[in-house]
Design a protein around this motif. Structure first.
Motif, short mmCIF file in Angstrom:
data_model
loop_
_atom_site.label_atom_id
_atom_site.label_comp_id
_atom_site.label_asym_id
_atom_site.label_seq_id
_atom_site.Cartn_x
_atom_site.Cartn_y
_atom_site.Cartn_z
N UNK A 1 35.69 4.70 -41.47
CA UNK A 1 36.77 3.89 -42.03
C UNK A 1 36.27 3.04 -43.18
N UNK A 2 35.05 2.55 -43.06
CA UNK A 2 34.50 1.66 -44.08
C UNK A 2 34.16 2.39 -45.38
N UNK A 3 34.09 3.71 -45.34
CA UNK A 3 33.71 4.47 -46.52
C UNK A 3 34.83 5.40 -46.98
N UNK A 4 36.06 5.05 -46.63
CA UNK A 4 37.24 5.79 -47.08
C UNK A 4 37.08 7.28 -46.79
N UNK A 5 37.22 8.12 -47.81
CA UNK A 5 37.24 9.57 -47.59
C UNK A 5 35.88 10.21 -47.84
N UNK B 1 43.54 -11.49 -51.51
CA UNK B 1 44.40 -10.32 -51.33
C UNK B 1 43.51 -9.07 -51.22
N UNK B 2 43.23 -8.65 -49.98
CA UNK B 2 42.39 -7.48 -49.72
C UNK B 2 43.13 -6.45 -48.87
N UNK B 3 44.46 -6.49 -48.92
CA UNK B 3 45.22 -5.65 -48.00
C UNK B 3 44.98 -4.16 -48.24
N UNK B 4 44.68 -3.76 -49.48
CA UNK B 4 44.46 -2.35 -49.78
C UNK B 4 42.99 -1.96 -49.72
N UNK B 5 42.11 -2.94 -49.50
CA UNK B 5 40.67 -2.66 -49.47
C UNK B 5 40.28 -2.05 -48.12
N UNK B 6 39.13 -1.34 -48.07
CA UNK B 6 38.64 -0.83 -46.78
C UNK B 6 38.49 -1.97 -45.77
N UNK B 7 38.88 -1.72 -44.55
CA UNK B 7 38.79 -2.75 -43.51
C UNK B 7 37.38 -2.74 -42.93
N UNK B 8 36.60 -3.71 -43.34
CA UNK B 8 35.19 -3.77 -42.97
C UNK B 8 34.95 -5.01 -42.14
N UNK C 1 30.87 -6.35 -52.29
CA UNK C 1 31.92 -7.03 -53.04
C UNK C 1 32.93 -7.70 -52.10
N UNK C 2 33.28 -7.02 -51.01
CA UNK C 2 34.25 -7.59 -50.06
C UNK C 2 33.64 -8.77 -49.32
N UNK C 3 32.38 -8.65 -48.95
CA UNK C 3 31.70 -9.77 -48.28
C UNK C 3 31.66 -10.99 -49.20
N UNK C 4 31.35 -10.76 -50.47
CA UNK C 4 31.33 -11.87 -51.42
C UNK C 4 32.71 -12.50 -51.53
#
Length: 809
Positions: A325-329, A78-85, A128-131
């Motif tokens: 996009x990958x680094x949010x704001x 479940x990564x729907x809220x995570x940055x899209x990388x 973390x997302x890659x892992x």
């Protein structure tokens, strides 16, 4: 059951008995019809509580009283809220991924907690997302939460709770679940005995608040952990002090090829030499590399163009760079602002220390560097360096937020962070902080210039001076407004580091300031003149050097003579300087040194002036030699050496310097036996007074190599050059001027041995060497050239001999 229409504004209505769903709906509708603002809370034991106020109703429904459904512990990824990388853009980090796999193994019976810490922009979220993407099949569920603050994390828990009970569709602006209940629900769900194979990622937990860590805006993330110690927790944070977790620091890319890959991926271009220079400048920081690549993808600028803009127009890039996009704001130019705010709130003096670092090199920062400049500095700096523990506390605060890196006995800043400290923290150029940095460097030079290892300190301080003279600072500093004492120390430091043009500029300004603001006839002015004379000597501006040396000498003589009366006053200048060849002044010289000895035992100024008389005589000797006044030069140097031996003693370092200068003169006169004897005396003295790694030892070995070469003793010359080369390489590096001279000396000797047919095969080498040594020494002592010397090519000896001569200071 109490009637809802009997409630007044501000009342709290309690339903002692738990209403069924139909009763709750009817009651809420009734309150809504009445136009009240109400909150609904409670739990399965207390029933429903309704808080009445006025305005529009806010309906908070009870999660814990929702219809019980069959638990689902297999949620997958479940990564729907995570940055899209894009995972295809991920580069490197193999050791870190292997460590995460080991520490976050779901097969253990204990709870795994890992904190990946590092500077903002280092790629913690991407890691973390890659892992998660590559290992999610090892876990029953992989959940990602934004842990930037307690509110965002709570929102994530509410969303998960609603999904777990199948009530997501009920949520709207007017229909909100109880957040505390949602957090409790998720914590209990994570605590179920049969649900212990999950992985939860708490991303961007950068503002902790827990015992020992104060923050007005932070929170303790452990209050969101499951009640049962199970499962796996992965935290990404800029804060390195989460002691309850296994800590995995994420550092910059050391492999230049990985940096080039990021640039190529994000720019959509093949990399070339300009890309390599850009990658080196951005020093392996993923956010900086990604920002550069993304910018270049949208423009026609080259890698070299971007590098030039980064170095010269940092503000423009900051103002015109888009968020990724990958680094949010966050952008490269703002990502560390939050860390600074947290440091500022917790330790304002530490934040000021970071601002001061903007005007120093980003490498090799240490306690004494700041301490030496604090005595006359601002109150905040005096507080920071009042003790080593207080300084360490400030540095630790910066290090906790990954703004400062800790090395072996030293501290540093990442190159991009260093750029940010100057371009953002000091955007308007803070002259006060700049002058303070200059003062710290100057005071370190002043207080340690007589230390045996001062040469090491000069190399450390040299890079900090260089920071002040390059980039944006170069055109902003008004050196005429710098304290004249600090200017002198910086000039002396430049001289020691062979930065002669910079030394000339600083010393001229300092001398001008002394003459304008103080006096042209005080000891400091004479010392300045002597030091500037040394600079002129090394710049081969010999008339200017003589003028400065004679000014210094006459001034110091005047000070020494002021301590004597009547006939004891001596015309020292005429005794030692205005000497005709062959003129015997032995008696006058003996009286002179008795005169100087008596003066050196009086006031501190008289003692200092006496030593400077001898120092200037040592400097005048080589100048006269360069002007062809060999006899005058020898008189100068012998007189200075005799004075040092009488006044300071045979084992003083300045006595050794005088011996070295005399040895160099002997070599220039082709008095090679005398030169060798003098050099050997200095070499023995160096071993007593200096460390084995001191550059003076290597200077001596190099000059001995020149003498042996001139004598035709090529085996000894080769050995001396080899030892000098080894020492120079270790002390200064392979590209330093002295190292290259040793390389040239060794090469020329080897070429001459080869030309003369000296065999290097081990079988017969010793006999040839013995014969060579004996013949070369005999020829030298008889004043004749050896056969080897005579074979020297035209110009070879003079080229190496003159350019290679060293004075060892």
């Amino acid at each position: 059951m109490v009637r809802a229409d009997s409630c007044k504004n501000g009342d709290l209505l309690h339903l002692a008995a738990r209403p069924n769903a139909a009763q709750m709906t009817a009651l809420q509708a009734k309150i809504l019809d009445m136009g009240h603002n109400a909150t609904f809370s409670g739990d399965r034991n207390q029933g429903l509580q309704v808080g009445i106020s006025s305005g529009t109703i806010n309906n908070v429904f009870n999660i814990e009283s929702a219809t019980k459904i069959t638990p689902n512990y297999q949620l997958g990824l479940r990564l729907s809220e995570a940055p899209q990388i894009d995972d295809d853009l991920f580069v490197g980090r193999e050791p870190e991924l292997e460590q995460l796999e080991e520490w976050l193994s779901p097969k253990t019976t204990k709870q795994n907690i890992v904190a990946v810490s590092g500077l903002g922009g280092m790629g913690k979220t991407q890691l973390s997302i890659h892992f998660a993407k590559h290992h999610h099949k090892s876990y029953s569920s992989v959940l990602w939460f934004n842990a930037n603050n307690a509110a965002t994390l709570t929102t994530g828990y509410v969303q998960l709770a609603l999904w777990l009970i199948g009530q997501e569709e009920r949520r709207s602006e007017e229909n909100q679940p109880d957040e505390d209940q949602a957090v409790r629900y998720v914590r209990r769900w994570l605590s179920q005995p049969e649900n212990d194979q999950w992985l939860v990622i708490y991303d961007n937990y950068d503002d902790p608040q827990m015992p020992g860590i104060k923050s007005s805006t932070g929170y303790d993330i452990r209050q969101f952990f499951p009640e049962r110690t199970q499962g796996s927790v992965l935290i990404t944070t800029r804060f390195s002090g989460l002691t309850f977790a296994n800590r995995l620091p994420l550092l910059k890319f050391e492999d230049i090829d990985q940096s080039l890959t990021i640039l190529a991926n994000w720019s959509g271009r093949s990399t070339e030499e300009g890309a390599r220079k850009l990658a080196n400048r951005l020093a392996g920081l993923p956010l900086a590399l990604t920002t550069a690549g993304s910018y270049l993808r949208k423009t026609t600028d080259s890698f070299s163009d971007y590098l030039q803009m980064y170095q010269e127009s940092w503000d423009d890039l900051a103002d015109n760079s888009n968020e990724l996009l990958e680094y949010a704001d966050r952008t490269l130019y703002s990502t560390w602002n939050m860390s600074l705010k947290q440091v500022q709130d917790q330790d304002p003096e530490a934040a000021n220390l970071l601002r001061l670092m903007a005007y120093l090199s980003n490498q090799d920062l240490w306690y004494e560097l700041f301490q030496e400049g604090a005595e006359s500095g601002p109150a905040w700096l005096q507080d920071v360096v009042k003790s080593k523990p207080r300084f360490n506390r400030a540095i630790t605060k910066l290090q906790e937020y990954s703004l400062v890196e800790v090395g072996a006995g030293t501290y540093s800043l990442h190159t991009c962070v260093h750029d940010w400290t100057l371009e953002y923290l000091n955007r308007g150029f803070d002259a006060e902080f700049c002058l303070l940095a200059i003062h710290c460097i100057a005071q370190n030079t002043k207080h340690h210039d007589n230390d045996a290892d001062f040469w090491k300190l000069t190399r450390r301080l040299g890079q900090h001076v260089s920071r002040l003279e390059h980039g944006r600072l170069e055109g902003l500093i008004d050196w005429s407004g710098v304290d004249i004492a600090d200017l002198y120390e910086l000039g002396y430091l430049h001289l020691f580091n062979q930065q002669l043009v910079a030394a000339e500029k600083k010393l001229q300004l300092s001398l001008q300031g002394h003459e304008e603001r103080l006096s042209s006839n005080d000891l400091k002015t004479y010392r300045l003149a002597g030091t500037l004379g040394m600079v002129y000597r090394r710049l081969n501006k010999l008339p200017e050097a003589v003028m400065m040396f004679e000014r210094a000498l006459k001034g110091c003589i005047m000070i020494v003579n002021s301590s004597h009366i009547g006939t004891l006053k001596l015309d020292i200048f005429n005794i030692l300087v205005n000497v005709s060849p062959g003129q015997d002044k032995t008696t006058e010289v003996e009286m002179l040194y008795q005169h100087l000895l008596e003066g050196s035992q009086k006031t501190r100024d008289i003692s200092f002036a006496t030593e400077w008389i001898l120092y200037v005589l040592c400097q005048l000797g080589p100048v006269y030699s360069a002007q062809g006044k060999i006899n005058e030069a020898e008189i100068m140097l012998k007189g200075a050496l005799q004075g040092y031996e009488k006044i300071l003693g045979a084992d003083d370092i300045w006595t050794l310097y005088a011996q070295l200068d005399l040895g160099l003169l002997y070599r220039a006169q082709r008095k090679l036996v005398d030169a060798e004897k003098m050099f050997m005396k200095v070499l023995k003295g160096n071993k007593r007074l200096l460390t084995a790694e001191h550059p003076n030892t290597f200077h001596l070995l190099y000059n001995l190599g020149l003498v042996y070469r001139d004598q035709g003793r090529l085996v000894k010359a080769r050995t001396a050059f080899q030892q000098a080369l080894k020492g120079y390489s270790k002390a200064f590096g392979p590209d330093h001027e002295d190292t290259m001279k040793a390389v040239t000396g060794l090469r020329l000797v080897n070429e001459r041995r080869k030309r003369n047919g000296i065999r290097t095969a081990r079988a017969g080498e010793r006999g040839s060497e013995d014969e060579e040594e004996t013949k070369g020494q005999e020829d030298s002592e008889s004043g004749e050239e050896s056969e080897d010397e005579g074979d020297c090519e035209d110009g070879e000896d003079g080229e190496d001999g003159e350019d290679g001569e060293e004075d060892g200071r």
